[in-house]
Design an enzyme around this catalytic site. Structure first.
Site, PDB file in Angstrom:
ATOM      1  CG  ASP A  78       0.374  -4.028   2.877  1.00  0.00           C
ATOM      2  OD1 ASP A  78       0.915  -3.554   1.861  1.00  0.00           O
ATOM      3  OD2 ASP A  78      -0.387  -3.373   3.615  1.00  0.00           O
ATOM      4  CG  HIS A 113      -0.499   0.316   2.506  1.00  0.00           C
ATOM      5  ND1 HIS A 113      -0.191  -0.646   3.449  1.00  0.00           N
ATOM      6  CD2 HIS A 113      -0.242   1.504   3.099  1.00  0.00           C
ATOM      7  CE1 HIS A 113       0.203  -0.064   4.552  1.00  0.00           C
ATOM      8  NE2 HIS A 113       0.195   1.248   4.377  1.00  0.00           N
ATOM      9  CB  SER A 173       2.640   1.998   6.261  1.00  0.00           C
ATOM     10  OG  SER A 173       1.396   2.070   6.889  1.00  0.00           O
TER      11      SER A 173
END
Length: 702
Positions: A221, A84, A628
């Site tokens: 991810d 992402h 992230s």
């Protein structure tokens, strides 16, 4: 008298440590954290993690793009980060003919790696406490505006000097603890970054919006990039002559896996927390900020989703825009739920009452602590209605109606071509119709942009739909061909330019009205934090996140989200197969090749000791947006996972850490390697990594 003792006062409060909670500053690890970290299972020294003079782990951790973290995993500049985090770049490189979002992409050689225009990575080269230089000449009797002026001048002067001393580097000088402390960061920015590999969205975005912020999670991810440099290994614009960056430090990768109670830590760039928020601000969050954001974004996302589902071309254009909007939309829903369920406001009120009693009994009026909370309260009461209208202008117009910001910018051909490459006029038209209606229905009439009274009411009888239809029929900003015919003079006659001017002028006017109260808030906030630290000198204090490099540490742990419910600390490939849903192919598709690998148990060396592929795991680490892509490291500093999310039950964590509930969700590094090797067949990437297996010391078990 001058405020020259603040740094020493702060440092005196920074020595009692509570594990799990905390986004810790690297220069203080030796004094604050390392003893506790080693007791928890860390086998490194503070110097191994952060060194001023030698290579250390922090040299392998990077700012990826504008808002994520990544890590260097080979001596050839290979980067791991989240899928992402790379999503916007993958979307930028995709087309209907080359749909890397849907099908993935894997380069088999350097020559096949895809340059990403505009993508950068940043390395932190040094960190320095510059509080004395920034605050040393601020008089204790200075008012807040005078103080802000002196501080700004000191920052500008010091930044100029540091740029002279560090030629070619980027300098950041940022406030900590509400402006009670300042650090300077010297950063090296690399501008040639290329996509190496990414799984299809069915793996990298598995679960989509449904699973976002949720556990159990089964999302692969991750994405893979590489940073390039010139012949001297220095930053350079893209060139075919550039070569892979020769990284002085990269992370080893562990195949040992994790067990409950194992030590784990994250180093990365958490974006923003508000742990010192008061109860007054929580009222604003629950009554204005989150409800308005949830409503406005939800309305726009419904329109975007319909157009994306109807066209692959639109889906690719808007995939990153939709993901960026929906992520914080769902976060706001969870945050409000968590704040109310965990009764955070009442806890804040108790802290504030204790602070006020202490201030009245132990400080002098001229020190300002007695007035800290009243100043915050007064500021917030006056800011809230102004901000309510500003949020509508920013969310409903400046962030949602794309024609507005396009018309507000210069007529640069390259910028226009980039904009229209990801623009759909029909979608934007429908969004604009909805946004104009809800702004009129919800904003104070006096705060509406002048376009409402001057054009919509005067020429269209108040019919916002009729105005919007005319706007998109008339404006040259609806297509690239038309926009390229505009000149600096004719653009000012375009109705989209007139609209943009109206919205921006109103937003600026409201911003000016808010400024007086923001100054009062800043003073109260700074005094409140300084007072808290003075009131409780034995407590470990850490500053709010501000997208600077931090370390957090704790253990791999499960949690109990509700009565009679316990969540395990890891998930497996079996869960991926179990979640497959043909009726929801956008979010829960399982690729046939992945099914075949599961059926044949062709896991290679990436299976756990239980014979299964572990997909994700939990640890009680203190992370937030910006983390992230951060490396999750074991006690030896080896990579065991990539942080990519928090859990739904602790969405209030940016305001109040909940140790029993708050968890970092990470993709297991063995799942990443399994996908790269067994699914994608990219053994050349695997061969580039330093993969370690065997008897790493475990942490303390709970």
């Amino acid at each position: 008298m001058k405020k020259i003792l603040l740094t020493s006062v702060l440092l005196c409060t920074l020595f009692a440590v509570r594990a799990d909670e905390g986004m810790w500053l690297l220069p203080y690890l030796q004094k604050m954290n390392i003893k506790d970290m080693r007791a928890e299972g860390c086998r490194l020294t503070a110097e191994d993690i952060y060194s001023m003079n030698n290579s250390s782990l922090k040299d392998a951790v990077i700012v990826f793009g504008g808002g994520c973290t990544g890590e260097i995993v080979s001596d050839k500049g290979l980067i791991f980060t989240n899928h992402h985090c790379g999503y916007g770049s993958i979307q930028q490189l995709s087309s209907v003919e080359h749909d890397y979002l849907k099908y993935g992409f894997w380069a088999s050689s350097y020559d096949e790696e895809l340059p990403v225009p505009g993508l950068t990575v940043r390395f932190v080269r040094s960190i320095e406490d510059v509080t004395a230089q920034i605050l040393g000449n601020v008089p204790s009797i200075a008012g807040e505006q005078e103080r802000a002026k002196i501080v700004a001048e000191n920052i500008d002067a010091l930044k100029t000097e540091l740029e002279r001393q560090n030629e070619g580097m980027s300098i950041q000088i940022l406030p900590f603890f509400g402006g009670n402390q300042y650090f300077a960061f010297v950063m090296e920015v690399f501008r040639d970054v290329r996509l190496v590999g990414t799984p299809p969205s069915s793996i990298g975005k598995f679960g989509g919006d449904t699973d976002n912020w949720m556990w159990p999670r089964h999302t692969g991810d991750f994405s893979v990039f590489r940073v390039y440099a010139d012949a001297d290994n220095r930053p350079a614009d893209y060139s075919k002559d550039n070569r892979p960056y020769e990284a002085p430090r990269h992370l080893e990768i562990s195949l040992d896996g994790v067990r409950e109670g194992d030590f784990a830590m994250v180093m990365g760039f958490p974006g923003s927390t508000e742990r010192y928020m008061t109860s007054y601000e929580i009222d604003q969050t629950l009554e204005v900020d989150n409800p308005q954001r949830i409503y406005i974004r939800g309305e726009r996302q419904d329109i975007m989703r319909r157009h994306m589902d109807a066209s692959d071309e639109v889906r690719i254009k808007y995939a990153s825009k939709y993901a960026g909007s929906s992520n914080y939309w769902k976060n706001s829903i969870g945050m409000s739920r968590g704040l109310e369920r965990l009764n955070v406001k009442a806890k804040k009120q108790a802290e504030e009452a204790a602070f006020q009693r202490w201030a009245e009994q132990n400080t002098l009026p001229e020190e300002g602590y007695v007035e800290a909370l009243p100043k915050i309260r007064e500021a917030v009461v006056n800011i809230t209605p102004i901000w309510a209208s500003m949020q509508y202008l920013q969310e409903a117009f400046l962030s949602s109606v794309e024609i507005i910001m396009n018309a507000a910018q210069t007529l640069d051909k390259g910028r226009l071509e980039s904009f229209y490459g990801d623009y759909d006029a029909a979608l934007d038209h429908e969004v604009a119709r909805r946004m104009f209606r809800i702004a009129r229905e919800n904003m104070r009439a006096e705060d509406l942009p002048s376009i409402y009274a001057d054009v919509i009411d005067a020429r269209f009888g108040g019919d916002t739909d009729a105005y919007v239809d005319w706007l998109y029929e008339t404006s040259a900003y609806t297509s690239l061909d038309k926009a390229l015919t505009l000149t600096d003079e004719t653009r000012k006659q375009d109705p989209a330019y007139e609209l943009a001017k109206s919205v921006i002028e109103r937003n600026n006017a409201l911003s000016q009205a808010r400024r007086e109260w923001t100054t009062l808030y800043n003073e109260g906030h700074r005094l409140y934090i300084a007072g808290l630290m003075r009131m409780q000198p034995e407590r470990a204090w850490y500053p709010d996140a501000n997208f600077t490099i931090r370390l957090t540490y704790g253990q791999v742990l499960p949690y109990d989200p509700a009565d009679a419910v316990t969540y395990n600390y890891f998930t497996t490939l079996e869960g991926v197969l179990a979640k497959e849903d043909p009726e929801n192919p956008t979010e829960f598709t399982v690729e046939e090749k992945l099914k075949e690998l599961y059926r044949t148990k062709d896991y290679g060396r990436y299976a756990d000791a239980d014979g299964r592929i572990h997909t994700c795991f939990l640890a009680n680490l203190d992370i937030t947006g910006g983390n992230s892509g951060s490396p999750v490291l074991d006690g030896n500093g080896r990579l065991i996972g990539l942080a990519f999310d928090g859990n739904w039950e602790a969405m209030s964590g940016d305001i109040a850490f909940e140790p029993e509930l708050q968890r970092c969700i990470a993709v297991d590094i063995r799942y990443v390697l399994f996908i790269i090797d067994k699914y994608a067949g990219c053994s050349h990437i695997i061969d580039e990594l330093d993969i370690v297996q065997g008897k790493a010391p475990r942490g303390r078990r709970k």
